[in-house]
Scaffold this active site. Structure first.
Site, PDB file in Angstrom:
ATOM      1  CD  GLU A   2     -86.880 -11.057 -45.006  1.00 42.92           C
ATOM      2  OE1 GLU A   2     -87.758 -10.307 -45.487  1.00 42.92           O
ATOM      3  OE2 GLU A   2     -85.889 -11.435 -45.641  1.00 42.92           O
ATOM      4  CG  HIS A  11     -89.089  -8.455 -49.258  1.00 46.00           C
ATOM      5  ND1 HIS A  11     -88.198  -7.893 -50.154  1.00 46.00           N
ATOM      6  CD2 HIS A  11     -88.695  -9.744 -49.103  1.00 46.00           C
ATOM      7  CE1 HIS A  11     -87.307  -8.791 -50.509  1.00 46.00           C
ATOM      8  NE2 HIS A  11     -87.597  -9.928 -49.889  1.00 46.00           N
ATOM      9  CG  HIS A  65     -87.941 -11.753 -54.519  1.00 44.19           C
ATOM     10  ND1 HIS A  65     -87.965 -13.081 -54.147  1.00 44.19           N
ATOM     11  CD2 HIS A  65     -87.576 -11.071 -53.397  1.00 44.19           C
ATOM     12  CE1 HIS A  65     -87.625 -13.209 -52.882  1.00 44.19           C
ATOM     13  NE2 HIS A  65     -87.399 -11.989 -52.401  1.00 44.19           N
ATOM     14  CG  HIS A  70     -82.926 -10.091 -51.344  1.00 44.03           C
ATOM     15  ND1 HIS A  70     -82.746 -10.054 -49.980  1.00 44.03           N
ATOM     16  CD2 HIS A  70     -84.061 -10.806 -51.538  1.00 44.03           C
ATOM     17  CE1 HIS A  70     -83.716 -10.742 -49.389  1.00 44.03           C
ATOM     18  NE2 HIS A  70     -84.522 -11.201 -50.309  1.00 44.03           N
TER      19      HIS A  70
END
Length: 270
Positions: A120, A143, A145, A215
């Site tokens: 990414e 990023h 979760h 996500h």
């Protein structure tokens, strides 16, 4: 064994090991299963002439777009397929430092090992490019979760603009104080897709933290700990909400008047 680029560079070492510290938090919280999540940090401020002269240890790699504000910038990046729990122990074996080349469309790895950055990376670099353009001073992207926040994205009623922001702000005063712009929403799209990247860029014009439906969460800030803190306070609010629901009632939350008082007292933007 070659000497690490971190040796003798306290600022760079502190920044990279700050990433390692946060990677450990993500794993401990259960937010980083297997190789889930990514972190990138702009480390250009710590680059000296010796680093600028370092030969690449990889072939030239294409970003996939031209990012004019990244010319000559340097980034520490989590490696693709690498686990946060491993990065927490050995950040330079599970991540690498890259140099953006003068064409602003490609990069090379310069240290310590040829660890390929996260898949990414193009999305992260596009966001860094925009932050330099804006002069925001934001140098870190995270990023991850977070379980409770992702769970809340599984119902449409929380996906309308600022509905989840207002709910999470109302659970505990600290959330509004430490995540003052709230939470943007990007509707579900394929992870790593251009659609997701573009949606994130658009939401980051208004928010510092973005929920990717079903996500995860993406945050940016001046350093990696500050980015983590924003996700952490939002997650705490989600846990409070779910605890109340588990006890059998819908929590009242703070009133608009009470949240307005926090905005005034703390001088918040919203």
């Amino acid at each position: 064994m070659a000497e690490s680029i971190l040796n003798g560079r306290e600022g760079l070492r502190k920044t990279v090991y700050g990433v390692a510290e946060v990677a450990g938090y993500l794993w401990q919280n259960g937010w980083a299963e297997r190789n889930g999540g990514n972190i990138t940090v702009n480390v250009t401020e710590f680059v000296d002439e010796q680093i600028k002269q370092l030969a690449p240890i990889s072939e030239v790699k294409q970003i996939g777009s031209t990012l004019p504000h990244l010319k000559g910038q340097y980034f520490y990046c989590k490696g693709t397929g690498k686990r946060m729990r491993d990065l927490a122990r050995c950040p330079m074996d599970n991540g690498s430092i890259i140099r953006i080349l003068d064409d602003c469309a490609s990069y090379v790895i310069i240290a310590d090992n040829p660890v390929q950055p996260t898949s990414e990376l193009p999305s992260h670099l596009a966001i860094h490019n925009r932050q330099i353009e804006k002069g925001s001073g934001y140098k870190a992207t995270v990023h991850t979760h977070p379980i409770e926040l992702i769970a809340m994205s599984h119902t449409n009623k929380f996906l309308k603009k600022d509905v989840l922001t207002k709910l999470l702000w109302s659970m505990i005063p600290e959330t509004k104080a430490f995540c003052p712009l709230g939470l943007g929403i990007v509707p579900y799209s394929l992870p790593g897709s251009n659609v997701m990247a573009q949606g994130t860029l658009e939401q980051l014009e208004e928010y510092d933290v973005v929920m990717w439906e079903k996500h995860g969460v993406f945050a940016m800030d001046k350093d990696v700990n500050a980015a983590f803190d924003q996700i952490d306070v939002l997650s705490k609010s989600a846990k409070i909400y779910m605890a109340a629901k588990t006890m059998g009632f819908e929590p009242d939350g703070m009133s608009d008047e009470q949240m307005g008082e926090i905005t005034r007292v703390f001088g918040l933007p919203k």
